[in-house]
Design an enzyme around this catalytic site. Sequence first.
Site, PDB file in Angstrom:
ATOM      1  N   SER A  69      -0.130   5.957   3.410  1.00 34.23           N
ATOM      2  CA  SER A  69      -0.667   5.652   4.744  1.00 34.23           C
ATOM      3  C   SER A  69      -2.104   5.150   4.714  1.00 34.23           C
ATOM      4  O   SER A  69      -2.792   5.161   5.747  1.00 34.23           O
ATOM      5  CB  SER A  69      -0.573   6.887   5.667  1.00 34.23           C
ATOM      6  OG  SER A  69       0.758   7.289   5.830  1.00 34.23           O
ATOM      7  N   GLY A 105       0.826  -1.196   0.000  1.00 30.97           N
ATOM      8  CA  GLY A 105       0.000   0.000   0.000  1.00 30.97           C
ATOM      9  C   GLY A 105       0.858   1.243   0.000  1.00 30.97           C
ATOM     10  O   GLY A 105       2.094   1.170   0.042  1.00 30.97           O
ATOM     11  N   SER A 106       0.216   2.397  -0.049  1.00 28.87           N
ATOM     12  CA  SER A 106       0.943   3.662  -0.073  1.00 28.87           C
ATOM     13  C   SER A 106       0.093   4.775   0.521  1.00 28.87           C
ATOM     14  O   SER A 106      -1.114   4.598   0.753  1.00 28.87           O
ATOM     15  CB  SER A 106       1.346   4.023  -1.505  1.00 28.87           C
ATOM     16  OG  SER A 106       0.218   4.032  -2.360  1.00 28.87           O
ATOM     17  N   GLY A 164      -5.066   2.865   5.147  1.00 26.55           N
ATOM     18  CA  GLY A 164      -5.311   1.670   5.937  1.00 26.55           C
ATOM     19  C   GLY A 164      -4.372   1.495   7.114  1.00 26.55           C
ATOM     20  O   GLY A 164      -4.377   0.443   7.756  1.00 26.55           O
ATOM     21  N   ARG A 221      11.420   5.141  -4.900  1.00 22.56           N
ATOM     22  CA  ARG A 221      11.012   6.236  -5.795  1.00 22.56           C
ATOM     23  C   ARG A 221      11.278   7.551  -5.077  1.00 22.56           C
ATOM     24  O   ARG A 221      11.640   7.567  -3.895  1.00 22.56           O
ATOM     25  CB  ARG A 221       9.517   6.133  -6.115  1.00 22.56           C
ATOM     26  CG  ARG A 221       8.648   6.124  -4.861  1.00 22.56           C
ATOM     27  CD  ARG A 221       7.191   6.354  -5.129  1.00 22.56           C
ATOM     28  NE  ARG A 221       6.370   6.146  -3.956  1.00 22.56           N
ATOM     29  CZ  ARG A 221       6.219   6.994  -2.957  1.00 22.56           C
ATOM     30  NH1 ARG A 221       6.874   8.151  -2.987  1.00 22.56           N
ATOM     31  NH2 ARG A 221       5.445   6.744  -1.931  1.00 22.56           N
TER      32      ARG A 221
END
Length: 412
Positions: A159, A156-157, A161, A281
């Site tokens: 933040s 995920g990204s 969840g 990244r």
Amino acid sequence: MPRRALILIEISPSDVGPLYAQAAQRLGLHPVILSTDPARYNCLGAESIKAVRVDTDNLDALIQECSRLRATYDIAGITSTGDSFYATVGKLCRHFDLPGPNAASVERCRDKFVQRQLLGAAGVPMPAYRLAANAMDVERSAAEIGLPVILKPAVGSFSCGVRLCHTVDELAEHTNYLLGGKHIWQSSPRILVEEFAQGSFYWADIMGDEVIGIGTADVGDPPYFVFRGFTLPAPLTDEDHNRIADVSLSCLRALGLGWGPTGIELRWAKRGPVVIEVNPRLHCTPTPQLIQLAYGVDVVTEHIKLAIGDQWDLHKRQLHTAAARVLVPDRDGTIDSIVGESRAAAIAGVAEVKFYVEPKTPFVRKGDSRDWIGHVIAASPSRAQTEAILERAVDLIDWSITPCFDLHMDRL
């Protein structure tokens, strides 16, 4: 002679995406965006930026489209700005014999459990963790680590969840949210249960194997992690700066990274800096702007130079303190009006005032970076002066929100 093009895979139109398109044009490149929804990029200026519809989840379709574009353009490089497509960029670069990231390393890094395993095997300091597939696993893992713990999706990204749970009831509530169909998973549902590493938050931005800068951030109030402010450089002693830099560089070796940009997030716990997350990244807005204001380094341009095989330069031309204040509403509702932008932007030292939403927009807080509605960025030769400029600018900005009690209130 065909025009040189930079292929951009699903860049964010509201984040650092425009910075990449603009930097490409300054370098004499023609930006070509490949996207499942090209209309998202109309705001970037259709007359100078080409957006092409293609299934960006299909590598073969991307290869076919890039091959077709080569009949018109000299493809100088391929890149992206988001986690989801950076491994794909690596595969495309390898196929077309262009400089790019190692796709396997990026994919390992994106899976936070695999990332943790590799960092742990290399002796990199980090919080205790467990992987859970169901509520029973979560409860057992939390008991082994000890409350409070952080629950987060393994992939995920931004933040999304992620929540700090202090009690068994909070643990059960968030587990039910993650596994009960409300959270949108980017992969098979797996939960990372982590020790809560308490301490100041820092981030390091790296290009290749060179640390560009180390900043600090205000993460906001638990149980969610919504960043409220960023400052670069962080106020650190030389010894503490070197400790964070050393830990950050050890992450590259552990994960097989070292080409292009890497963003590393850390907490300074009782035992020193511990790694919270490694992103293969460039960090998102406002980090590139802060780096340019603090050091005079246009890190987006330098990343593009690397991607097209040109000589890149991270030489620092100045040393200022740059900082950003994130604008976050304190309640849900409809944003009726936003005032004071132009007055704030006119203050000496303010570099950027930007809102991501328009008036009359319904707004529901999510407990992550999607709660941001804007930012103010400032810079000056001193930390105290920069903070004073920011404070004055933010005080001039105001927005009104009309509560809408029928809005869906779930944290998404």
